[in-house]
Design a protein around this motif. Structure first.
Motif, PDB file in Angstrom:
ATOM      1  N   ASP A 202     -74.737 -81.034  62.823  1.00 16.67           N
ATOM      2  CA  ASP A 202     -73.654 -80.159  63.246  1.00 16.67           C
ATOM      3  C   ASP A 202     -73.532 -80.265  64.761  1.00 16.67           C
ATOM      4  N   ASP A 204     -73.287 -78.477  68.450  1.00 14.92           N
ATOM      5  CA  ASP A 204     -73.708 -77.266  69.152  1.00 14.92           C
ATOM      6  C   ASP A 204     -73.022 -77.224  70.508  1.00 14.92           C
ATOM      7  N   ASP A 247     -70.891 -74.986  66.093  1.00 12.78           N
ATOM      8  CA  ASP A 247     -71.397 -73.686  66.563  1.00 12.78           C
ATOM      9  C   ASP A 247     -71.068 -73.543  68.039  1.00 12.78           C
TER      10      ASP A 247
HETATM   11 CA    CA Z   1     -76.702 -76.216  65.160  1.00  7.54          CA
END
Ligand code: CA
Ligand code: DGT
Ligand code: CA
Ligand code: ZN
Length: 597
Positions: A202, A204, A247
């Motif tokens: 993912d 960040d 995120d």
């Molecule tokens: Ca993350």
């Protein structure tokens, strides 16, 4: 337009899904191809379709977009989905989209598995193969069943990871939106993306903002967001079209450096760094580096560092460590002793030695690739089309090669007549010569000897047993005219594991015979990868970072190769296309460089 503003990438994702589902269903091949072609065109289109529609533009002006397709896209923007996609999704289970991704399966076989065995998911396929029911199907057999089982494991392993290039492309519009949002001072990328890993789980992001709420809302409301997974005062998580998770955290400026360090990772690097702090009687966290203080509060005691990353490392007695090295592979000891390597930089590279033209399966003429290399400021470039064994690419035999060289001569003559001729990259004659099944090369010796750059690579028979595959590749490396071993393992990230190959034997042969091993910079390959490159360098191999571009835009993939080489601790000395032309020529000629001065 009343509905959502989809990005071009989001439109392309849906059209591709539609094509996949239709193909599984056995729809007309022409229709399936039309959707795939349109998806490609739309993804590459420079203007957002949303803007085209908003200004009353006509989508049928896009190549490969007819009336029906334009209507489907318009319906997506107005009603939130493509009617044809909704229809086919009623009939074909979505789990089959995972099944077609299994190596050796594909849409036709997925359809058979579904019809004959009721397979509608990876789990179903796994169970059916384990029970031996896949082998029993007509056209499958034991061998295919074994391949399918290995393939299921592979798809599962990669599920949820996104290629570096895809992540970058998907992130770019969001990053810009959050950076441009009012009250946002700074936004930086952290995590595996900052470390330049080949795939990321993912993304960040870290921000400093006067108004965190605006930053949160900007991400939440972005048109590329498919789902908001969570959103609070200082953290928002979203899932994008195409499944990438992002995120975003807002942190105080005073602890930005510590947070950036922490969320860049890797976890292993952080654990080792935190231990170093503990050994010095200090506490390191995403809030800062602290000494002393009572209680449990993470920010108790005296703050020694935290506002900038450099300060955190310095306060621990370390030089700042480039993110690509933060994998706990000896970088902390090296930083403590001030012997971190001077890593390769993008601007160190003077040329690209692996690219294709319309002479084989490239989409651009030599002159176009040449102009693109000149634009990038290269001192040299090699055209390396495929050899004849790859017939479907239009591979070159000796006769066709001679005709290609005639074009080289024409180009040289044209340029000699122009005032800017001196600034152009040197044009090297290359070929990507196929390594045949027995390790012989797909071109006669006399022709190999006339080339400036001989790249060799494996394209067929990728499934030979390890001993035979290794012997095959090593035999090719022993040929005196060979300069580069391209995409040595043959891996395709997320879809194909590398060949069974004894890489230590390959590296030993490459080093002994003066053959550079490639870091193929295509984000679909990144082959060799970081760990393998490290081993190659340790074995004494030289490395070349090539894009293997099949179009001018492909030349920009170089940065992924640079990130991979940096992760392998490589500097200019290791990389032959970071050398000036004369030194490169000496390497390619397999003679020692002339002594300078
Ligand atoms: Ca993350
Ligand atoms: P990914 O997303 O799987 O490609 O890899 P990363 O490295 O981006 O990992 P991610 O997104 O789970 O977390 C981002 C960073 O946050 C990670 O590199 C280090 C830090 N981090 C996360 N969990 C922990 C932990 O349990 N301990 C420590 N020391 N750091 C952590
Ligand atoms: Ca991450
Ligand atoms: Zn190639």
């Amino acid at each position: 337009m009343s509905g959502r503003r989809f990005s071009n990438a989001a439109v392309a994702v849906r059209l591709t899904r539609l094509a996949d589902l239709l193909e599984i269903e056995g729809a007309n091949a022409f229709r399936v191809r039309a959707y795939r072609a349109a998806a490609e065109t739309i993804e590459a289109h420079p203007e957002a379709l949303a803007d085209v529609l908003a200004r009353g533009g006509d989508l049928t002006e896009l190549k490969g977009v007819g009336k029906d397709l334009a209507a489907a896209v318009a319906a997506l923007f107005e009603g939130g989905d493509i009617p044809a996609l909704l229809e086919v999704a009623e009939r074909v289970p979505a789990g089959l989209l995972d099944v077609v991704r299994v190596p050796g399966v594909g849409p036709k076989r997925a359809a058979t598995l579904w019809r004959e065995l009721g397979v509608t998911s990876l789990d179903d396929l796994d169970r059916a193969a384990r029970a031996g029911r896949v082998a029993a199907l007509a056209g499958f057999g034991e061998k295919t069943q074994a391949k399918v089982l290995a393939g299921v494991a592979q798809v599962r392993r990669h599920r949820g990871r996104v290629r570096l290039g895809d992540a970058e492309a998907a992130l770019a519009p969001l990053l810009k939106a959050v950076r441009d949002a009012p009250g946002v001072e700074r936004v930086e990328v952290a995590g595996s993306l900052r470390r330049g890993r080949a795939t990321v789980g993912d993304v960040d992001l870290l921000a400093v903002a006067d108004e965190p709420a605006t930053a949160m809302a900007t991400l939440r409301d972005h048109p590329d967001v498919a789902e908001v997974l969570g959103s609070g005062d200082t953290k928002t998580s979203v899932r994008l079209e195409g499944d990438l998770q992002v995120d975003l955290r807002v942190v105080p400026a005073a602890s930005f450096g510590a947070a950036w360090q922490y969320f860049t990772g890797s976890k292993a690097h952080n654990v080792a760094l935190r231990q170093r702090a503990v050994d010095r009687g200090l506490r390191l966290s995403e809030y800062g580096l602290f000494r002393g203080g009572e209680g449990q509060h993470p920010e108790r005691g005296e703050r020694l560092a935290g506002a900038d990353e450099d300060g955190v490392y310095r306060a621990l007695g370390l030089a700042w460590i480039p993110p690509e090295l933060r994998e706990d592979r000896g970088e902390i000891a090296a930083a403590a002793e001030d012997r971190l390597p001077r890593l390769l930089e993008a601007f160190d590279l003077h040329g690209d030695l692996h690219m294709h033209s319309t002479w084989s399966d490239g989409t651009a003429a030599i002159r176009v690739m040449r102009a693109a290399c000149a634009e990038r400021g290269y001192a040299y470039m090699a055209i390396t089309d495929h050899s004849q064994a790859l017939r479907m690419t239009g591979g070159l035999d000796a006769e066709k090669l001679a005709r290609q060289w005639a074009e080289f001569d024409e180009i040289a003559a044209e340029e000699a007549g122009r005032p800017d001729g001196d600034g152009r990259p040197a044009l090297l004659r290359g070929l990507e010569v196929d390594i045949l099944k027995d390790g012989r090369l797909d071109l006669d010796d006399e022709w190999l000897a006339r080339l400036d750059v001989v790249i060799v690579s494996v394209h067929g028979h990728l499934d030979l047993p390890q001993a035979q595959q290794t012997e095959r590749v090593v035999r090719a490396l022993q040929h005196p005219e060979v300069n580069v071993l391209a995409h040595p393992t043959g891996r395709l990230l997320g879809t194909r594991e590398g060949m069974a190959l004894d890489l230590d034997a390959v590296f030993e042969a490459a080093a002994a015979h003066g053959v550079a091993v490639e870091c193929n910079a295509s984000p679909y390959r990144l082959d060799l990868g970081d760990v393998e490159l490290m081993r190659a360098a340790a074995a004494g191999c030289r490395v070349v970072i090539d894009t293997d571009a099949h179009a001018p835009a492909g030349l920009d993939d170089m940065r992924y190769g640079v990130a991979t080489a940096r992760r392998a601790w490589l500097g200019r000395e290791h990389v032959i296309n970071a050398w000036p032309l004369e030194r490169l020529r000496a390497f390619l000629a397999k003679r020692p460089p002339a002594v300078a001065g």
